[in-house]
Design an enzyme around this catalytic site. Structure first.
Site, PDB file in Angstrom:
ATOM      1  N   CYS A 112     108.911-102.739  32.872  1.00 34.62           N
ATOM      2  CA  CYS A 112     107.585-102.228  33.533  1.00 34.62           C
ATOM      3  C   CYS A 112     107.665-101.990  34.965  1.00 34.62           C
ATOM      4  O   CYS A 112     107.236-100.968  35.351  1.00 34.62           O
ATOM      5  CB  CYS A 112     106.621-103.508  33.106  1.00 34.62           C
ATOM      6  SG  CYS A 112     105.940-103.780  31.691  1.00 34.62           S
ATOM      7  N   HIS A 173     101.501-105.230  38.603  1.00 33.77           N
ATOM      8  CA  HIS A 173     102.754-105.692  38.381  1.00 33.77           C
ATOM      9  C   HIS A 173     103.774-105.104  39.325  1.00 33.77           C
ATOM     10  O   HIS A 173     105.200-105.085  39.004  1.00 33.77           O
ATOM     11  CB  HIS A 173     103.373-105.540  36.902  1.00 33.77           C
ATOM     12  CG  HIS A 173     104.413-106.412  36.474  1.00 33.77           C
ATOM     13  ND1 HIS A 173     104.905-106.169  35.321  1.00 33.77           N
ATOM     14  CD2 HIS A 173     104.708-107.613  37.016  1.00 33.77           C
ATOM     15  CE1 HIS A 173     105.619-107.325  34.952  1.00 33.77           C
ATOM     16  NE2 HIS A 173     105.472-108.056  36.056  1.00 33.77           N
TER      17      HIS A 173
END
Length: 614
Positions: A112, A173
């Site tokens: 990610c 994130h």
């Protein structure tokens, strides 16, 4: 060159508001990829015998609204338009039918944080330091000091300067704070977004108590070992003192006992600590819900998307919807539970598709469909190792080998890529040229009237000539595939032959023997004794072997040595463009620091609910 063409018309998009999914569910998912394999294996890369200059309206002066949709951990094999016929994705499929579908769309990383950094900046994540060299593949906590450096330029920052309203809704994130819990140096609002609503961290198995865990189980194990060791030390020292075999004070005994008790207590409350530390929602700089009430998060996100679009419908706007679906723990509302033959993962995927439909309906309702470029993708491939017992909680990557966390194999980096702009992009076009998530940066920057920065290397390439049919080939001749800071593979698009060569320098060792992933390890490693180094490198021709099933040798491929020499030179040229930067995901920037922990109460009592029921 051949171009398999469903249609090449530039018509306004029309969609059914209530796409009724088929009730038939096939029993075999693999069989659904026969059509996909035929498409992916073609040597033709653009879908017409000749170039098709767009007959649509002129782009001169166009500044469309831009809607970017990114799924989390979605496998390319989970989408109907890419060959799946057992998970129902009618809204994504309709988006593809009304737009352009990229079949060789590549993420810059297979996990990610680095993939998303590359997407926003148009640069390999190694250039911004958004990688690690010691096994910390992504940001581990919200309360860490690592993150997307303030000197990086995102497409949001450029478009904001050009008058766009810019919003990010969903997962971030990419870090939050540097030195204090409210400096927000890595926050989306510090990287060009006017508005942020969502998770500053990431959805993860630990956000819901249960069998799925990314870090709780490992931390509990370490703490339990700590408590046992310290308790044993305290018992041994006590026995030594009582038998007069150990001299000195009782201080060491007491300290050992206290540490043992602290480790045991922390282990017991670890699940709750993680939920409060990482699983919360923010609106701009304010925490609105800590921890999250997971069953209402989907409704809150859709409400926020609708509100942003309505507030900014006079345009132009850039909205990045970063779905929390389909990452574990696969939070799925009751309306979608039990609908898919593929269990909770299939249910969650179908709910994500429904969310796409709701967002597209909002564009329709507000009269924005024809003035909005819509893009759909996933940040990387599906997670093969996300399973517990007989239940699979991760995605499927179709005919492609490997998955999430595997730096070189196609299954970890080949993702859906769909773009729709009615009246501009020809509906139904299929493009097999190599493209990258990094290409979104120069594409949207130039569409929005901005300039691609000249003070740094930008690895993305403008997609518009390829999408419109005014260019026959992608501008990517070479693409590099990293795992953390280590180069695992590279591909070469040999345009004059229509071939896409790929070499692997390092590959993970699957576990157990004969498996197709690193089961039992969470994710495949990038270095160490659990990877294989290949000399000579493995060579595949993806145009003939997209599944990377048959490595070529000098005996089976007459061009073997020439291909190796050309790619070796390209890698050397690429490495000369790299500059040393601090690695944001290495320690000490990727360990939890209590003074950086966002908290809506008095730390450590972090609890609040400022969300009205949707």
């Amino acid at each position: 060159m051949t171009f398999w063409k469903r249609s090449a018309t530039c018509t306004p998009a029309t969609r059914s508001k209530k796409e009724a999914p088929s009730q038939a569910a096939h029993t075999s998912l693999r069989s659904s990829f026969k059509r996909n394999k035929e498409i992916q294996g073609q040597r033709g890369h653009v879908t017409s015998g000749t170039l098709l200059p767009s007959a649509c309206r002129s782009l001169s002066g166009s500044r469309p609204n831009i809607l970017l949709l990114m799924a989390d951990d979605l496998g390319i094999g989970d989408v109907g338009c890419y060959g799946n016929d057992t998970i129902r994705t009618p809204n994504v499929d309709r988006l593809a039918a009304d737009g352009v579908m990229l079949t060789q769309h590549i993420a810059a990383a297979s996990v990610c944080t680095p993939s998303r950094a590359a997407f926003l900046t148009g640069r390999y994540p190694l250039r911004s330091g958004m990688v690690s060299s010691n096994g910390y593949r992504v940001l581990q906590w919200t309360g860490v000091s690592g993150g997307l450096p303030p000197n990086e330029t995102t497409f949001a920052k450029i478009l904001k300067d050009k008058g766009y309203a810019t919003g990010l809704i969903g997962k971030w994130h990419l870090g939050l704070n540097c030195e204090s819990s409210d400096d927000y140096c890595h926050h989306p609002l510090s990287h060009g977004f006017d508005h942020f609503y969502g998770m500053p961290f990431s959805m993860m198995g630990d956000c819901e108590p249960g069998e799925m865990s990314e870090k709780r189980a490992g931390l509990e194990h370490k703490l339990n070992v700590c408590s046992h060791v310290m308790a044993l030390a305290a018992f041994t020292l006590t026995a030594g003192k009582l038998t007069r075999l150990v001299a000195g004070s009782w201080t060491l005994v007491i300290c050992s006992a206290i540490v043992a008790l602290l480790c045991l207590t922390t282990s017991y409350f670890m699940g709750a600590l993680i939920v409060h530390a990482d699983c919360f929602l923010m609106r701009n700089h304010a925490i609105t819900e800590q921890p999250m009430s997971l069953q209402r998060t989907t409704a809150l996100i859709l409400k926020e998307v609708s509100s942003f679009v309505k507030r900014n419908k006079q345009g132009p706007f850039l909205l990045f919807v970063s779905f929390l679906h389909v990452h574990t723990p696969l939070i799925t509302t009751e309306n979608f539970r039990g609908r898919s033959p593929h269990g909770l993962y299939g249910d969650n995927t179908e709910e994500m598709d429904w969310m796409v439909g709701q967002i597209l309906d909002t564009l329709d309702t507000e009269g924005l469909t024809n003035s909005t470029l819509v893009y759909f993708t996933s940040d990387h491939g599906g997670s093969l190792e996300a399973q517990f017992g007989n239940n699979q909680y991760g995605g499927w990557n179709g005919i492609y080998k490997g998955g999430k966390g595997m730096g070189g194999w196609e299954g970890g980096i080949r993702v859906p890529g769909i773009l729709r702009w009615p009246g501009v992009l020809p509906a139904g076009r299929l493009i097999h040229e190599p493209t990258s998530l990094m290409d979104v940066f120069p594409t949207v920057v130039q569409l929005g009237g901005g300039q691609v920065p000249h003070d740094r290397v930008i690895d993305g390439r403008d997609l518009l000539p390829l999408l419109l049919g005014t260019a026959q080939h992608s501008e990517h001749e070479f693409l590099m595939h990293y795992c953390e800071s280590f180069l695992h593979a590279a591909r070469w698009h040999q345009r004059n032959r229509g071939a896409v060569w790929k070499v692997h320098y390092v590959t993970p060792m699957f576990h157990p023997d004969g498996a197709s992933a690193c089961y039992g390890r969470g994710v495949c490693p990038c270095f160490g004794d659990k990877v294989a180094h290949h000399d000579p490198p493995l060579l595949f021709d993806l145009s003939r072997d997209p599944s990377e099933a048959h490595a070529l040798t000098p005996d089976t491929e007459s061009s073997f040595h020439q291909v190796m020499e050309r790619i070796t030179k390209a890698v050397e040229d690429h490495r000369r463009t790299l500059s040393p930067v601090p690695l944001q995901l290495d320690m000490p920037d990727n360990i939890w620091k209590p003074w950086l922990q966002p908290c809506c109460g008095r730390f450590p009592l972090c609890w609040c609910d400022r969300e009205a029921d949707p």
